[in-house]
Design a protein around this motif. Structure first.
Motif, PDB file in Angstrom:
ATOM      1  N   GLU A   8     -41.279  83.933  64.472  1.00  0.00           N
ATOM      2  CA  GLU A   8     -40.492  83.222  63.454  1.00  0.00           C
ATOM      3  C   GLU A   8     -41.151  83.355  62.090  1.00  0.00           C
ATOM      4  O   GLU A   8     -40.482  83.573  61.072  1.00  0.00           O
ATOM      5  N   TYR A   9     -42.469  83.213  62.052  1.00  0.00           N
ATOM      6  CA  TYR A   9     -43.188  83.351  60.793  1.00  0.00           C
ATOM      7  C   TYR A   9     -42.996  84.751  60.208  1.00  0.00           C
ATOM      8  O   TYR A   9     -42.703  84.905  59.020  1.00  0.00           O
ATOM      9  N   ARG A  10     -43.177  85.769  61.031  1.00  0.00           N
ATOM     10  CA  ARG A  10     -43.063  87.137  60.551  1.00  0.00           C
ATOM     11  C   ARG A  10     -41.674  87.400  59.954  1.00  0.00           C
ATOM     12  O   ARG A  10     -41.538  88.068  58.931  1.00  0.00           O
ATOM     13  N   LYS A  11     -40.653  86.868  60.580  1.00  0.00           N
ATOM     14  CA  LYS A  11     -39.287  87.143  60.146  1.00  0.00           C
ATOM     15  C   LYS A  11     -38.912  86.403  58.868  1.00  0.00           C
ATOM     16  O   LYS A  11     -38.162  86.916  58.037  1.00  0.00           O
ATOM     17  N   ARG A  12     -39.440  85.198  58.687  1.00  0.00           N
ATOM     18  CA  ARG A  12     -38.968  84.356  57.578  1.00  0.00           C
ATOM     19  C   ARG A  12     -39.947  84.221  56.410  1.00  0.00           C
ATOM     20  O   ARG A  12     -39.525  84.015  55.278  1.00  0.00           O
ATOM     21  N   ARG A  53     -36.228  83.813  48.581  1.00  0.00           N
ATOM     22  CA  ARG A  53     -35.563  83.382  49.804  1.00  0.00           C
ATOM     23  C   ARG A  53     -35.428  81.860  49.799  1.00  0.00           C
ATOM     24  O   ARG A  53     -36.346  81.153  49.369  1.00  0.00           O
ATOM     25  N   LEU A  54     -34.298  81.379  50.275  1.00  0.00           N
ATOM     26  CA  LEU A  54     -34.138  79.967  50.616  1.00  0.00           C
ATOM     27  C   LEU A  54     -34.093  79.904  52.140  1.00  0.00           C
ATOM     28  O   LEU A  54     -33.176  80.426  52.768  1.00  0.00           O
ATOM     29  N   SER A  55     -35.137  79.315  52.734  1.00  0.00           N
ATOM     30  CA  SER A  55     -35.233  79.207  54.189  1.00  0.00           C
ATOM     31  C   SER A  55     -35.011  77.770  54.603  1.00  0.00           C
ATOM     32  O   SER A  55     -35.423  76.839  53.906  1.00  0.00           O
ATOM     33  N   TRP A  56     -34.363  77.590  55.736  1.00  0.00           N
ATOM     34  CA  TRP A  56     -34.219  76.233  56.269  1.00  0.00           C
ATOM     35  C   TRP A  56     -34.668  76.194  57.724  1.00  0.00           C
ATOM     36  O   TRP A  56     -34.418  77.114  58.500  1.00  0.00           O
ATOM     37  N   GLU A  63     -34.387  77.661  69.696  1.00  0.00           N
ATOM     38  CA  GLU A  63     -35.421  78.455  69.039  1.00  0.00           C
ATOM     39  C   GLU A  63     -34.860  79.683  68.337  1.00  0.00           C
ATOM     40  O   GLU A  63     -35.386  80.108  67.307  1.00  0.00           O
ATOM     41  N   ASP A  64     -33.780  80.269  68.864  1.00  0.00           N
ATOM     42  CA  ASP A  64     -33.244  81.481  68.245  1.00  0.00           C
ATOM     43  C   ASP A  64     -32.448  81.194  66.976  1.00  0.00           C
ATOM     44  O   ASP A  64     -32.025  82.119  66.281  1.00  0.00           O
ATOM     45  N   SER A  65     -32.237  79.914  66.655  1.00  0.00           N
ATOM     46  CA  SER A  65     -31.448  79.588  65.459  1.00  0.00           C
ATOM     47  C   SER A  65     -32.039  78.435  64.648  1.00  0.00           C
ATOM     48  O   SER A  65     -31.394  77.930  63.744  1.00  0.00           O
ATOM     49  N   ARG A  66     -33.253  78.039  64.946  1.00  0.00           N
ATOM     50  CA  ARG A  66     -33.792  76.851  64.259  1.00  0.00           C
ATOM     51  C   ARG A  66     -34.344  77.158  62.873  1.00  0.00           C
ATOM     52  O   ARG A  66     -34.573  76.253  62.075  1.00  0.00           O
ATOM     53  N   GLY A 105     -24.690  77.796  57.602  1.00  0.00           N
ATOM     54  CA  GLY A 105     -24.132  79.124  57.361  1.00  0.00           C
ATOM     55  C   GLY A 105     -22.987  79.142  56.375  1.00  0.00           C
ATOM     56  O   GLY A 105     -22.505  80.201  55.983  1.00  0.00           O
ATOM     57  N   GLU A 106     -22.532  77.959  55.947  1.00  0.00           N
ATOM     58  CA  GLU A 106     -21.430  77.875  54.986  1.00  0.00           C
ATOM     59  C   GLU A 106     -22.002  77.689  53.588  1.00  0.00           C
ATOM     60  O   GLU A 106     -21.988  76.605  53.021  1.00  0.00           O
TER      61      GLU A 106
END
Length: 335
Positions: A8-12, A53-56, A63-66, A105-106
């Motif tokens: 998760e860290y690597r991706k975001r 980036r705006l991360s939430w 876990e796959d969408s948190r 996502g909206e």
């Protein structure tokens, strides 16, 4: 124990540095970050060339969408702030571009905040804050505006002096009209700060200049739950007061000023990239933290719904009113 996995860290967050954070509500945490490599290439004068980036992060989601993010390209500095009345997060650029998201996502790009001599935006946008569940924005040329709904901004510039050509031509005078932070006890009891000890108060009808006892550069403000206003000034100086009565609690003890000052869990909390502090019995003391992993997350603070989010160069952590939980510490993922 960290909440984020290495994947998760690597991706975001890998290759990005957090510059702002905000709590929408308990369990809904947002971060603005900027690309490190692009920042080094662009230098200090080409911020629009740096991807943001705006991360939430919503830890209760699967876990796959948190944790997710959206990209901003061609944007200058970005600030974020929760708007509880709409249940959404606002991301606003220095030149008034607005994006709204709820972590669902909206996402929606709104109209630019209108600019005119009477407001709502006279100049740049420098800071966003939530007061009484309403979002306000402040900035240069005595900009103060209140969000009333989607694409609706109300000017609170009112009787604040309009900049003249002489103001524009003088850097110090211009800086003294550039609001850098705002907070309030209510919509009718608001304080804003700018430049060298410029403090203004709004009583619900008009603005009045406060007789502040210093010409130090001011950077951050908090209308705290103990009834006092705290103002962070240059080199870690700290003032406490209200109205026209002020006391210097701390004089120039740090290299950096405080980036954020908040009220949480019955205390005043102050942070910069160098650490986290509390005000106890009128004294500034280092916050009692459970580990160095939490301490390195210092940099920015946001409070809502009984929790305080802290995030900075090296990671993020959250305090639930009694205990800390580490979200991530980037050095533990170092290669």
């Amino acid at each position: 124990m960290m909440q984020l996995t290495e994947a998760e860290y690597r991706k975001r967050f890998d290759g990005y540095i957090i510059t702002d954070c905000a709590v929408l509500k308990r369990g809904h945490y947002y971060f603005v970050s900027r690309n490190l490599a692009e920042a080094e290439r662009a230098g200090p004068t080409a911020e629009a060339m740096v991807t943001k980036r705006l991360s939430w992060y919503i830890p209760d989601n699967p876990e796959d969408s948190r944790i997710r993010h959206m990209r901003f390209e061609g944007y200058q500095t970005l600030d974020i702030c929760a708007n509880p009345s709409e249940g959404r997060m606002l991301c606003v650029s220095i030149d008034g571009l607005v994006t709204v998201t709820g972590g669902d996502g909206e996402d929606e790009d709104e109209d630019e905040i209108p600019k005119s001599i009477t407001g709502p935006r006279r100049g740049t946008i420098e800071r966003l804050r939530t007061i009484d569940d309403c979002m306000v924005a402040v900035g240069s040329d005595h900009t103060v505006c209140l969000r009333k709904g989607s694409n609706q901004w109300q000017s609170l510039c009112l009787n604040l002096p309009v900049p003249t050509l002489a103001d524009f031509d003088d850097v110090e005078r211009s800086d003294n009209m550039a609001f850098v932070d705002i907070d309030g006890f209510s919509e009718n009891d608001i304080y804003v700060i700018a430049g060298k000890g410029r403090v203004w108060h709004f009583d619900g009808t008009k603005w009045s200049r406060i007789a502040f006892p210093s010409d130090m550069d001011v950077y951050s403000i908090c209308c705290a739950g103990d009834g006092y206003v705290y103002i962070g000034a240059q080199s870690g100086s700290l003032f406490r007061g209200r109205g026209n009565e002020w006391t210097l609690l701390v004089r120039e003890m740090l290299t950096l000023p405080f980036e954020d000052i908040v009220w949480h869990a019955g205390k005043v909390w102050l942070t910069s990239d160098y650490g986290l502090w509390n005000v106890i019995d009128g004294q500034l003391v280092e916050a009692d933290l459970p580990s160095s992993d939490i301490k390195v997350c210092a940099g920015n603070l946001s409070v809502a719904d009984g929790v305080m989010l802290m995030a900075g160069t090296h990671g993020a952590a959250v305090h639930d009113g009694s205990a800390w939980q580490l979200i991530f510490h980037r050095m533990q993922f170092a290669r």
